[in-house]
Scaffold this motif. Structure first.
Motif, PDB file in Angstrom:
ATOM      1  N   SER A  43       0.818  -1.198   0.000  1.00 41.66           N
ATOM      2  CA  SER A  43       0.000   0.000   0.000  1.00 41.66           C
ATOM      3  C   SER A  43       0.864   1.266   0.000  1.00 41.66           C
ATOM      4  N   PRO A  44       0.920   1.965  -1.135  1.00 37.76           N
ATOM      5  CA  PRO A  44       1.695   3.209  -1.158  1.00 37.76           C
ATOM      6  C   PRO A  44       1.174   4.223  -0.145  1.00 37.76           C
ATOM      7  N   ARG A  45      -0.116   4.253   0.080  1.00 33.99           N
ATOM      8  CA  ARG A  45      -0.710   5.207   1.026  1.00 33.99           C
ATOM      9  C   ARG A  45      -0.233   4.948   2.453  1.00 33.99           C
ATOM     10  N   TYR A  95       2.595   3.534   3.307  1.00 31.48           N
ATOM     11  CA  TYR A  95       4.003   3.943   3.370  1.00 31.48           C
ATOM     12  C   TYR A  95       4.121   5.464   3.420  1.00 31.48           C
ATOM     13  N   GLU A  96       3.267   6.155   2.688  1.00 27.87           N
ATOM     14  CA  GLU A  96       3.283   7.618   2.711  1.00 27.87           C
ATOM     15  C   GLU A  96       2.931   8.142   4.112  1.00 27.87           C
ATOM     16  N   GLU A 155       9.632   3.694  -0.547  1.00 34.09           N
ATOM     17  CA  GLU A 155       8.749   2.552  -0.818  1.00 34.09           C
ATOM     18  C   GLU A 155       7.413   3.019  -1.381  1.00 34.09           C
ATOM     19  N   SER A 156       6.921   4.144  -0.904  1.00 30.52           N
ATOM     20  CA  SER A 156       5.688   4.702  -1.455  1.00 30.52           C
ATOM     21  C   SER A 156       5.871   5.030  -2.935  1.00 30.52           C
ATOM     22  N   TYR A 157       6.995   5.664  -3.266  1.00 27.71           N
ATOM     23  CA  TYR A 157       7.286   5.968  -4.671  1.00 27.71           C
ATOM     24  C   TYR A 157       7.340   4.692  -5.498  1.00 27.71           C
ATOM     25  N   LEU A 205       6.033   1.694  -4.946  1.00 31.23           N
ATOM     26  CA  LEU A 205       4.732   1.047  -5.097  1.00 31.23           C
ATOM     27  C   LEU A 205       3.782   1.840  -5.981  1.00 31.23           C
ATOM     28  N   SER A 206       4.067   3.122  -6.147  1.00 31.15           N
ATOM     29  CA  SER A 206       3.263   3.961  -7.038  1.00 31.15           C
ATOM     30  C   SER A 206       3.782   3.916  -8.469  1.00 31.15           C
ATOM     31  N   ALA A 210      12.161   6.479  -6.389  1.00 37.54           N
ATOM     32  CA  ALA A 210      12.433   5.709  -5.174  1.00 37.54           C
ATOM     33  C   ALA A 210      13.937   5.514  -5.007  1.00 37.54           C
TER      34      ALA A 210
END
Length: 114
Positions: A32-34, A36-37, A58-60, A62-63, A69
């Motif tokens: 879940s990028p959210r 991680y954000e 990791e958010s970057y 996964l997005s 990233a």
């Protein structure tokens, strides 16, 4: 939602609690990028810049922003305040991202050893 509520006041102690909540959620939902954000935001407010940068990377990833990233992690790796284990973990993740970029045809594969 609980973590977001804890972050509303930007209080470092509440942010540390939110980071713990989010860390537990990420064990089950590490795609879940959210999450991680949010974890990056909570860690930053709590004063843990290293964890914040890793979570943001990791958010970057996964997005779908693999290059961003890797850039985030390279900036982090170059800090002077990392211990051996942090630097090794970050360097290993950079190498994994390099492989991902190579699969996408965007970068030569060259492992770093730092």
């Amino acid at each position: 939602q609980y973590a977001e509520a804890l972050l509303a006041d930007r209080d470092p102690e509440l942010a540390a609690e939110a980071a713990g909540v989010l860390r537990r959620q990420l064990r089950d939902r590490n795609d879940s990028p959210r999450l991680y954000e949010l974890h990056a935001r909570a860690s930053a407010i709590a004063g843990d810049d290293i964890t914040a940068s890793e979570a943001l990377a990791e958010s970057y990833f996964l997005s779908g922003s693999v290059a961003e990233a890797m850039e985030q992690l390279e900036l982090l790796r170059d800090r002077d305040d990392l211990d051996y284990y942090q630097r090794a973990r970050i360097t290993a993740r950079i190498n994994e991202l390099r492989l991902e970029l190579a699969k996408m045809g965007k970068e030569e594969v060259r492992e770093e050893r730092r």
